[in-house]
Design a protein around this motif. Structure first.
Motif, PDB file in Angstrom:
ATOM      1  N   ILE A  48      -8.373  34.144  33.565  1.00 40.18           N
ATOM      2  CA  ILE A  48      -7.746  33.683  32.318  1.00 40.18           C
ATOM      3  C   ILE A  48      -6.858  32.482  32.595  1.00 40.18           C
ATOM      4  CG2 ILE A  48      -6.061  34.299  30.533  1.00 40.18           C
ATOM      5  CD1 ILE A  48      -7.166  37.170  30.685  1.00 40.18           C
ATOM      6  N   ARG A  49      -6.061  32.586  33.628  1.00 40.04           N
ATOM      7  CA  ARG A  49      -5.180  31.464  33.988  1.00 40.04           C
ATOM      8  C   ARG A  49      -6.003  30.223  34.369  1.00 40.04           C
ATOM      9  NH1 ARG A  49       0.335  29.604  35.318  1.00 40.04           N
ATOM     10  NH2 ARG A  49      -0.122  27.658  36.382  1.00 40.04           N
ATOM     11  N   ASP A  50      -7.020  30.400  35.203  1.00 35.92           N
ATOM     12  CA  ASP A  50      -7.813  29.259  35.663  1.00 35.92           C
ATOM     13  C   ASP A  50      -8.593  28.614  34.519  1.00 35.92           C
ATOM     14  OD1 ASP A  50      -6.920  29.826  38.199  1.00 35.92           O
ATOM     15  OD2 ASP A  50      -8.760  30.832  38.843  1.00 35.92           O
ATOM     16  N   THR A  51      -9.048  29.426  33.566  1.00 40.79           N
ATOM     17  CA  THR A  51      -9.868  28.911  32.472  1.00 40.79           C
ATOM     18  C   THR A  51      -9.048  28.214  31.400  1.00 40.79           C
ATOM     19  OG1 THR A  51     -11.529  30.652  32.811  1.00 40.79           O
ATOM     20  CG2 THR A  51     -11.524  29.543  30.660  1.00 40.79           C
ATOM     21  N   PHE A  52      -7.904  28.776  31.067  1.00 34.38           N
ATOM     22  CA  PHE A  52      -7.193  28.306  29.872  1.00 34.38           C
ATOM     23  C   PHE A  52      -5.952  27.453  30.160  1.00 34.38           C
ATOM     24  CE2 PHE A  52      -9.502  32.098  28.409  1.00 34.38           C
ATOM     25  CZ  PHE A  52     -10.184  31.554  27.328  1.00 34.38           C
ATOM     26  N   TRP A  53      -5.426  27.466  31.365  1.00 32.58           N
ATOM     27  CA  TRP A  53      -4.236  26.657  31.620  1.00 32.58           C
ATOM     28  C   TRP A  53      -4.615  25.188  31.752  1.00 32.58           C
ATOM     29  CZ3 TRP A  53       0.623  26.499  30.788  1.00 32.58           C
ATOM     30  CH2 TRP A  53       1.449  25.587  31.454  1.00 32.58           C
ATOM     31  N   ASP A  54      -3.933  24.353  30.991  1.00 37.54           N
ATOM     32  CA  ASP A  54      -4.140  22.905  31.005  1.00 37.54           C
ATOM     33  C   ASP A  54      -3.007  22.278  31.807  1.00 37.54           C
ATOM     34  OD1 ASP A  54      -4.380  20.216  30.553  1.00 37.54           O
ATOM     35  OD2 ASP A  54      -4.391  20.337  28.368  1.00 37.54           O
ATOM     36  N   PRO A  55      -3.239  21.916  33.065  1.00 39.04           N
ATOM     37  CA  PRO A  55      -2.151  21.403  33.910  1.00 39.04           C
ATOM     38  C   PRO A  55      -1.648  20.033  33.491  1.00 39.04           C
ATOM     39  CG  PRO A  55      -4.257  21.230  35.048  1.00 39.04           C
ATOM     40  CD  PRO A  55      -4.517  21.994  33.792  1.00 39.04           C
ATOM     41  N   VAL A  56      -2.477  19.296  32.769  1.00 41.12           N
ATOM     42  CA  VAL A  56      -2.060  17.963  32.341  1.00 41.12           C
ATOM     43  C   VAL A  56      -1.032  18.066  31.211  1.00 41.12           C
ATOM     44  CG1 VAL A  56      -2.816  15.782  31.332  1.00 41.12           C
ATOM     45  CG2 VAL A  56      -4.244  16.943  33.047  1.00 41.12           C
ATOM     46  N   ASN A  57      -1.369  18.829  30.187  1.00 37.01           N
ATOM     47  CA  ASN A  57      -0.459  18.983  29.045  1.00 37.01           C
ATOM     48  C   ASN A  57       0.480  20.174  29.191  1.00 37.01           C
ATOM     49  OD1 ASN A  57      -1.531  16.807  27.307  1.00 37.01           O
ATOM     50  ND2 ASN A  57      -3.405  18.032  27.373  1.00 37.01           N
ATOM     51  N   LYS A  58       0.308  20.932  30.277  1.00 35.83           N
ATOM     52  CA  LYS A  58       1.180  22.072  30.601  1.00 35.83           C
ATOM     53  C   LYS A  58       1.263  23.066  29.437  1.00 35.83           C
ATOM     54  CE  LYS A  58       3.893  19.434  33.934  1.00 35.83           C
ATOM     55  NZ  LYS A  58       3.035  19.908  35.029  1.00 35.83           N
ATOM     56  N   ARG A  59       0.092  23.497  29.015  1.00 34.80           N
ATOM     57  CA  ARG A  59       0.008  24.500  27.969  1.00 34.80           C
ATOM     58  C   ARG A  59      -1.304  25.266  28.126  1.00 34.80           C
ATOM     59  NH1 ARG A  59      -3.258  23.073  23.417  1.00 34.80           N
ATOM     60  NH2 ARG A  59      -4.242  21.043  23.665  1.00 34.80           N
ATOM     61  N   PHE A  60      -1.370  26.418  27.479  1.00 31.22           N
ATOM     62  CA  PHE A  60      -2.609  27.181  27.499  1.00 31.22           C
ATOM     63  C   PHE A  60      -3.529  26.691  26.386  1.00 31.22           C
ATOM     64  CE2 PHE A  60       0.237  30.239  29.610  1.00 31.22           C
ATOM     65  CZ  PHE A  60      -0.537  30.545  30.734  1.00 31.22           C
ATOM     66  N   LEU A  61      -4.783  26.505  26.716  1.00 30.71           N
ATOM     67  CA  LEU A  61      -5.779  26.147  25.721  1.00 30.71           C
ATOM     68  C   LEU A  61      -6.109  27.377  24.883  1.00 30.71           C
ATOM     69  CD1 LEU A  61      -8.149  24.100  28.048  1.00 30.71           C
ATOM     70  CD2 LEU A  61      -6.517  23.171  26.398  1.00 30.71           C
ATOM     71  N   VAL A  62      -6.435  27.156  23.650  1.00 37.09           N
ATOM     72  CA  VAL A  62      -6.750  28.251  22.733  1.00 37.09           C
ATOM     73  C   VAL A  62      -8.146  28.796  22.983  1.00 37.09           C
ATOM     74  CG1 VAL A  62      -7.130  28.815  20.307  1.00 37.09           C
ATOM     75  CG2 VAL A  62      -5.162  27.425  20.974  1.00 37.09           C
ATOM     76  N   SER A  63      -9.067  27.911  23.334  1.00 34.36           N
ATOM     77  CA  SER A  63     -10.481  28.272  23.408  1.00 34.36           C
ATOM     78  C   SER A  63     -11.175  27.474  24.495  1.00 34.36           C
ATOM     79  CB  SER A  63     -11.148  27.991  22.052  1.00 34.36           C
ATOM     80  OG  SER A  63     -12.543  28.133  22.112  1.00 34.36           O
ATOM     81  N   THR A  64     -12.323  27.954  24.915  1.00 30.57           N
ATOM     82  CA  THR A  64     -13.141  27.174  25.846  1.00 30.57           C
ATOM     83  C   THR A  64     -13.937  26.095  25.125  1.00 30.57           C
ATOM     84  OG1 THR A  64     -14.955  28.779  25.663  1.00 30.57           O
ATOM     85  CG2 THR A  64     -13.371  29.106  27.460  1.00 30.57           C
ATOM     86  N   GLN A  65     -13.885  26.077  23.808  1.00 30.73           N
ATOM     87  CA  GLN A  65     -14.595  25.054  23.034  1.00 30.73           C
ATOM     88  C   GLN A  65     -13.956  23.689  23.270  1.00 30.73           C
ATOM     89  OE1 GLN A  65     -13.765  27.601  19.580  1.00 30.73           O
ATOM     90  NE2 GLN A  65     -15.824  27.078  18.871  1.00 30.73           N
ATOM     91  N   LEU A  66     -14.729  22.741  23.708  1.00 31.54           N
ATOM     92  CA  LEU A  66     -14.185  21.429  24.046  1.00 31.54           C
ATOM     93  C   LEU A  66     -13.578  20.725  22.841  1.00 31.54           C
ATOM     94  CD1 LEU A  66     -16.944  20.111  26.499  1.00 31.54           C
ATOM     95  CD2 LEU A  66     -14.689  21.056  27.062  1.00 31.54           C
ATOM     96  N   GLU A  67     -14.158  20.934  21.653  1.00 27.58           N
ATOM     97  CA  GLU A  67     -13.648  20.235  20.472  1.00 27.58           C
ATOM     98  C   GLU A  67     -12.234  20.662  20.108  1.00 27.58           C
ATOM     99  OE1 GLU A  67     -16.547  23.482  18.966  1.00 27.58           O
ATOM    100  OE2 GLU A  67     -16.360  22.084  20.651  1.00 27.58           O
TER     101      GLU A  67
END
Length: 342
Positions: free
Chosen positions: A210-229
């Protein structure tokens, strides 16, 4: 919150061997409720049949919100035995052969018809299993409940996506959602004390995925979805900002800061937005319960003051009612009119 579109459409339409223990510490799926524990009162949200509507006297039933309300109350020391058992007995016959559940609309005063598929199967199945685990004695002796539990477990397992190590929304929607996976992880982690080492490792592996998939290190936030859009969309209170605080609701450990610091940072950025949600949307009582757990009684009381006028209206979901009762049972009252809730 997965709420408004479904409500609107309905208005328009008119233990040990299975891997769960006998008891857990506070916050787990199975809790030891004190004899004098306050009872969750869902008058106006539940009917004699056991169904629990999304809104007070409502015409829509979404299993997700009913389960969320019951589990929230249970995990915060309230007695849910009366509504929970009736609810399970009402819903279990409606579980579909593939193990999933639908959402329902009222078609007559005491008649409900499936009118929409579940919004997300992975989280709903995890919550259903977790709810059944709060009643281990009934689960062990009731073959219908046990069959449902095993069916849900098998269906949830089929939603696992090995390439990412997380769970998909459903067999139709092959993307993963951050908050849904946290709910699945919550089920697994609260079973850990009775699991074999390999199964405990599986729960820990899911947390890391979960951490590896959803953490966005650039914006330092968790992504809501794996959907790129989703990454290109402007962040909104829901789902984006809610997603950032959701890990604290399930005690997810892999945060970018200590829980207290993480909570304070979120409140500093989003407190005013959260407290004003009731003006245009649902008031998010879940966050008020989290505030209480973080010993931020000031914010919890401000929520009661700012949102209390919505109680039992069309913008007050059963989860909000449960949150209100939890706060009240802990002795909290709405903040004074002179208090600064900005």
């Amino acid at each position: 919150m997965r709420l408004a579109p479904f409500v609107a459409s309905c208005v328009l339409a008119g233990l040990g061997a299975l891997g769960f223990p006998a008891a857990h510490a506070a916050g787990a799926a199975v809790s030891v409720v004190a004899a004098d524990a306050p009872q969750l009162d869902l008058t106006g949200y539940t009917e004699e049949s056991g169904v629990i509507t999304v809104l007070h006297g409502g015409h829509s039933f979404d299993p997700y919100f009913a389960m969320q309300a019951l589990l929230l109350a249970n995990e915060n020391g309230m007695d849910i035995s009366a509504p929970a058992e009736k609810f399970v007995n009402w819903l279990v016959p409606y579980q579909k052969p593939d193990g999933t559940f639908d959402r329902f609309c009222r078609s007559a005063p005491k008649k409900w018809l499936a009118c929409k598929s579940a919004d997300a199967d992975d989280s709903l199945l995890a919550m259903w299993m977790k709810l059944l685990e709060t009643m281990p004695a009934q689960l062990k002796k009731n073959p219908v409940w046990m069959k449902s539990y095993l069916s849900s477990k098998a269906t949830l397992a089929r939603l696992f996506q090995p390439s990412r190590g997380i769970y998909m929304v459903s067999h139709l929607y092959l993307h993963g959602l951050f908050m849904d996976n946290l709910e699945v992880w919550s089920l697994k982690i609260h079973q850990q004390s009775s699991l074999a080492p390999a199964q405990r490792a599986e729960a820990d592996k899911l947390a890391q995925a979960i951490r590896d998939t959803f953490w966005d290190p650039v914006n330092k936030r968790f992504l809501v979805s794996t959907q790129l859009e989703q990454r290109a969309e402007t962040p909104a209170f829901y789902p984006d900002h809610v997603a950032q605080i959701f890990p604290l609701l399930v005690d997810f450990p892999l945060l970018p800061a200590a829980p207290r610091t993480y909570y304070r940072n979120w409140m500093s950025a989003h407190r005013a937005d959260w407290l004003s949600q009731g003006k245009t949307d649902y008031p998010w009582g879940l966050v008020a319960v989290l505030a209480l757990r973080q010993d931020d009684k000031t914010s919890a009381r401000c929520w009661m003051r700012e949102s209390g006028r919505l109680r039992h209206t069309s913008r007050w979901a059963v989860t909000d009612e449960t949150s209100w009762q939890i706060l009240s049972s802990k002795g909290l009252t709405p903040a004074a009119n002179t208090a600064n809730c900005n």
